[in-house]
Design an enzyme around this catalytic site. Structure first.
Site, mmCIF file in Angstrom:
data_model
loop_
_atom_site.group_PDB
_atom_site.id
_atom_site.type_symbol
_atom_site.label_atom_id
_atom_site.label_comp_id
_atom_site.label_asym_id
_atom_site.label_seq_id
_atom_site.Cartn_x
_atom_site.Cartn_y
_atom_site.Cartn_z
ATOM 1 N N TYR A 1 -1.079 0.700 9.353
ATOM 2 C CA TYR A 1 -2.174 -0.111 9.890
ATOM 3 C C TYR A 1 -2.197 -0.025 11.406
ATOM 4 O O TYR A 1 -1.255 0.458 12.031
ATOM 5 C CB TYR A 1 -1.982 -1.577 9.489
ATOM 6 C CG TYR A 1 -2.278 -1.857 8.048
ATOM 7 C CD1 TYR A 1 -3.580 -1.833 7.574
ATOM 8 C CD2 TYR A 1 -1.255 -2.154 7.156
ATOM 9 C CE1 TYR A 1 -3.859 -2.102 6.248
ATOM 10 C CE2 TYR A 1 -1.525 -2.419 5.825
ATOM 11 C CZ TYR A 1 -2.833 -2.399 5.383
ATOM 12 O OH TYR A 1 -3.105 -2.666 4.073
ATOM 13 N N ARG B 1 0.849 -1.205 0.000
ATOM 14 C CA ARG B 1 0.000 0.000 0.000
ATOM 15 C C ARG B 1 0.878 1.246 0.000
ATOM 16 O O ARG B 1 0.899 2.018 0.950
ATOM 17 C CB ARG B 1 -0.973 -0.067 1.157
ATOM 18 C CG ARG B 1 -1.997 -1.145 0.862
ATOM 19 C CD ARG B 1 -3.000 -1.260 1.928
ATOM 20 N NE ARG B 1 -4.308 -0.864 1.440
ATOM 21 C CZ ARG B 1 -5.413 -0.957 2.160
ATOM 22 N NH1 ARG B 1 -5.364 -1.379 3.376
ATOM 23 N NH2 ARG B 1 -6.561 -0.593 1.654
ATOM 24 N N SER C 1 -8.863 -1.135 -1.118
ATOM 25 C CA SER C 1 -9.508 0.165 -0.893
ATOM 26 C C SER C 1 -10.779 0.303 -1.724
ATOM 27 O O SER C 1 -11.810 0.748 -1.216
ATOM 28 C CB SER C 1 -8.555 1.308 -1.256
ATOM 29 O OG SER C 1 -7.568 1.423 -0.273
ATOM 30 N N ASP D 1 -5.245 -0.475 -5.905
ATOM 31 C CA ASP D 1 -5.556 -0.982 -4.573
ATOM 32 C C ASP D 1 -6.989 -1.530 -4.497
ATOM 33 O O ASP D 1 -7.937 -0.807 -4.187
ATOM 34 C CB ASP D 1 -5.343 0.162 -3.568
ATOM 35 C CG ASP D 1 -5.408 -0.319 -2.141
ATOM 36 O OD1 ASP D 1 -5.874 -1.458 -1.913
ATOM 37 O OD2 ASP D 1 -4.995 0.431 -1.256
ATOM 38 N N GLN E 1 -1.677 3.143 -5.415
ATOM 39 C CA GLN E 1 -3.041 3.504 -5.002
ATOM 40 C C GLN E 1 -4.093 3.176 -6.073
ATOM 41 O O GLN E 1 -5.189 2.740 -5.761
ATOM 42 C CB GLN E 1 -3.106 4.981 -4.642
ATOM 43 C CG GLN E 1 -2.732 5.202 -3.189
ATOM 44 C CD GLN E 1 -2.831 6.642 -2.758
ATOM 45 O OE1 GLN E 1 -3.318 7.492 -3.483
ATOM 46 N NE2 GLN E 1 -2.335 6.916 -1.568
HETATM 47 P P1 NAD Z 1 -8.222 -2.269 7.729
HETATM 48 O O1 NAD Z 1 -9.350 -2.763 6.870
HETATM 49 O O2 NAD Z 1 -7.052 -3.146 7.928
HETATM 50 O O3 NAD Z 1 -8.815 -1.907 9.180
HETATM 51 C C1 NAD Z 1 -9.956 -1.099 9.325
HETATM 52 C C2 NAD Z 1 -9.742 -0.116 10.457
HETATM 53 O O4 NAD Z 1 -9.853 -0.781 11.727
HETATM 54 C C3 NAD Z 1 -8.391 0.581 10.458
HETATM 55 O O5 NAD Z 1 -8.585 1.964 10.341
HETATM 56 C C4 NAD Z 1 -7.791 0.196 11.814
HETATM 57 O O6 NAD Z 1 -7.014 1.233 12.362
HETATM 58 C C5 NAD Z 1 -9.029 -0.069 12.632
HETATM 59 N N1 NAD Z 1 -8.834 -0.849 13.860
HETATM 60 C C6 NAD Z 1 -8.052 -1.941 14.068
HETATM 61 N N2 NAD Z 1 -8.151 -2.360 15.347
HETATM 62 C C7 NAD Z 1 -9.029 -1.535 15.977
HETATM 63 C C8 NAD Z 1 -9.571 -1.466 17.290
HETATM 64 N N3 NAD Z 1 -9.209 -2.335 18.236
HETATM 65 N N4 NAD Z 1 -10.438 -0.478 17.573
HETATM 66 C C9 NAD Z 1 -10.810 0.403 16.618
HETATM 67 N N5 NAD Z 1 -10.351 0.403 15.356
HETATM 68 C C10 NAD Z 1 -9.483 -0.564 15.017
HETATM 69 O O7 NAD Z 1 -7.695 -0.864 7.252
HETATM 70 P P2 NAD Z 1 -7.830 -0.115 5.854
HETATM 71 O O8 NAD Z 1 -9.134 0.525 5.760
HETATM 72 O O9 NAD Z 1 -7.462 -1.068 4.789
HETATM 73 O O10 NAD Z 1 -6.709 1.027 5.966
HETATM 74 C C11 NAD Z 1 -5.811 1.163 7.043
HETATM 75 C C12 NAD Z 1 -4.890 2.349 6.797
HETATM 76 O O11 NAD Z 1 -4.165 2.230 5.577
HETATM 77 C C13 NAD Z 1 -5.593 3.680 6.706
HETATM 78 O O12 NAD Z 1 -4.783 4.648 7.315
HETATM 79 C C14 NAD Z 1 -5.654 3.975 5.260
HETATM 80 O O13 NAD Z 1 -5.757 5.356 4.992
HETATM 81 C C15 NAD Z 1 -4.312 3.438 4.845
HETATM 82 N N6 NAD Z 1 -4.298 3.140 3.399
HETATM 83 C C16 NAD Z 1 -3.210 3.522 2.660
HETATM 84 C C17 NAD Z 1 -3.224 3.290 1.277
HETATM 85 C C18 NAD Z 1 -2.079 3.693 0.420
HETATM 86 O O14 NAD Z 1 -1.237 4.457 0.812
HETATM 87 N N7 NAD Z 1 -1.990 3.164 -0.789
HETATM 88 C C19 NAD Z 1 -4.281 2.659 0.701
HETATM 89 C C20 NAD Z 1 -5.352 2.283 1.508
HETATM 90 C C21 NAD Z 1 -5.345 2.513 2.873
#
Ligand code: NAD
Length: 378
Positions: free
Chosen positions: A226, A122, A133, A130, A127
């Site tokens: 993450y 990621r 996402s 992805d 992006q």
């Molecule tokens: P994910 O599906 O792995 O998790 C969903 C959410 O659950 C996350 O925000 C995580 O922090 C949260 N979480 C985990 N344990 C928890 C708890 N005990 N209580 C409350 N919340 C909890 O995550 P995601 O949606 O795939 O994305 C995670 C991060 O990666 C985000 O910051 C997102 O912006 C980033 N991201 C970056 C890129 C990139 O740079 N290409 C792409 C997608 C996402």
């Protein structure tokens, strides 16, 4: 000879998406590739065969995979389907890399070069590829819709001749891609939204959508942007602070996940007991076990008059847009490597390497290899 790209009809129950849509089929052909689909492969996403300009259609799997070099899928292929794939073909899809040792062995036996899009690094450059996402955005949106449809209260504030109706209170737990989309979808429908995540950066994102951040004082940023797993003390602190917000909510949408692990259980049975009668929980984490202790994946259970929904494969409920986004992600992943109708991968590329699951008859990803060894020893 130009490269032949093949897409069969998805066969997993309840799967309505397709990995190749008319727009990307046209774009691959513009790169010099030829495209073959199984008849009606796009039908459940509402893409008729006739809308795939220039593509060929075959009525059976054997005809689709005959001489195919690049196979695009949404879900992992069955063992029977792998047996139909030409030896040495390249396969791309959401292959659930940690789940099924027999599938990996079958892919390696046929020396399939497999890319599992869940493994995509990621990084900024990736992006546009992805799929986690793009599909999480669909899932979060669907959670917001399910919540509004199942809630026995109005989402918006309403002023009527009979009196004023207060807006519904929604709590979103986990504010990653899906959670933020769920917040936006509930806000657009007029609900009062609170949200919570363990990553420090989430506060600003939650507030920018007009929702209130629930501060539990627990911050757990892990590797690669993450969340990490919480310690026992952190879990207790989180539970104490969250319990009040859960008890006040008409709707709880939970999306919390830790990559490669079972979903954290955040809503305990005791918290459910303290919720309002008629409240609902939409547990998007049902697929990986659930964020609520009482969730049953794929089912709707009622406990203490609280309705707990554990929906599965949410992107497939909106297959047209989910497929379009997914197919574009795949096109963006592959198009740099197709020139003049020929496929030429640069194996030094970070994105290709990171996404690679199987190559030359062996598992190519260290984490998957380790997990499979552990399965073998168990
Ligand atoms: P994910 O599906 O792995 O998790 C969903 C959410 O659950 C996350 O925000 C995580 O922090 C949260 N979480 C985990 N344990 C928890 C708890 N005990 N209580 C409350 N919340 C909890 O995550 P995601 O949606 O795939 O994305 C995670 C991060 O990666 C985000 O910051 C997102 O912006 C980033 N991201 C970056 C890129 C990139 O740079 N290409 C792409 C997608 C996402």
């Amino acid at each position: 000879m130009t490269i032949k790209i093949a897409t069969a009809r998805e066969r997993a129950p309840g799967e309505h998406r397709v990995a190749l849509v008319p727009e990307t089929a046209k774009k691959f052909q513009a790169l010099g590739a030829s495209v073959v689909l199984e008849s009606t492969a796009g039908l459940e996403s509402h893409f008729m065969d006739s809308s795939y300009e220039g593509a060929r259609f075959a009525p059976h799997l054997a005809g689709v995979y005959d001489n195919a070099e690049l196979i695009l899928r949404v879900t992992p292929p069955s063992l029977d389907e792998i047996a139909e794939m030409p030896e040495g073909a390249v396969l791309i899809g959401l292959l659930r890399p940690f789940e099924d040792k027999a599938r990996l062995e079958a892919l390696n036996a046929r020396r399939i070069t497999a890319f599992s899009m869940e493994l995509l690094p990621r990084i900024s450059r990736a992006q546009s590829m992805d799929v986690l996402s793009s599909q999480a955005a669909c899932a979060g949106y669907q959670c917001g819709l399910i919540a509004a449809a199942r809630c026995t209260k109005f989402f918006p504030m309403l002023t009527t001749a009979a009196g004023t109706v207060r807006p519904a209170r929604v709590l979103v737990i986990g504010a990653g891609v899906a959670g933020l989309q769920a917040i936006a979808t509930c806000r657009r429908q007029g609900a009062m939204v609170e949200a919570y995540d363990v990553r420090a950066a989430s506060r600003e994102q939650i507030e920018s959508l007009g929702a209130k951040f629930v501060d539990t004082g627990v911050s757990a940023d892990g590797a690669g942007g993450y969340a990490r797993e919480l310690s026992a003390e952190e879990k207790a602190q989180q539970a104490e602070k969250l319990a009040k917000a859960v008890a006040q909510a008409d709707v709880v949408i939970s999306t919390a996940a830790i990559p490669g692990k079972k979903a954290p259980v955040i809503i305990t049975e005791d918290m459910v007991k303290r919720m309002q009668y008629g409240a609902i929980i939409v547990d998007m984490a049902a697929e990986s076990g659930g964020n609520c202790a009482l969730t049953k994946p794929g089912e709707h259970v009622i406990a203490n008059d609280v309705n707990i929904h554990g929906p599965l494969n949410l992107p497939s409920r909106m297959p047209t847009h989910a497929s379009e986004l997914y197919a574009k992600n795949l096109y963006n992943f592959l198009s740099p490597w197709i020139k003049d109708g020929q496929l030429a991968f640069d194996w030094d590329d970070e994105i290709l390497n990171g996404t690679l699951l199987c190559k030359d008859g062996a598992i190519a990803n260290a984490a998957v290899s380790q997990a499979m060894q552990a399965l073998g020893e168990a």
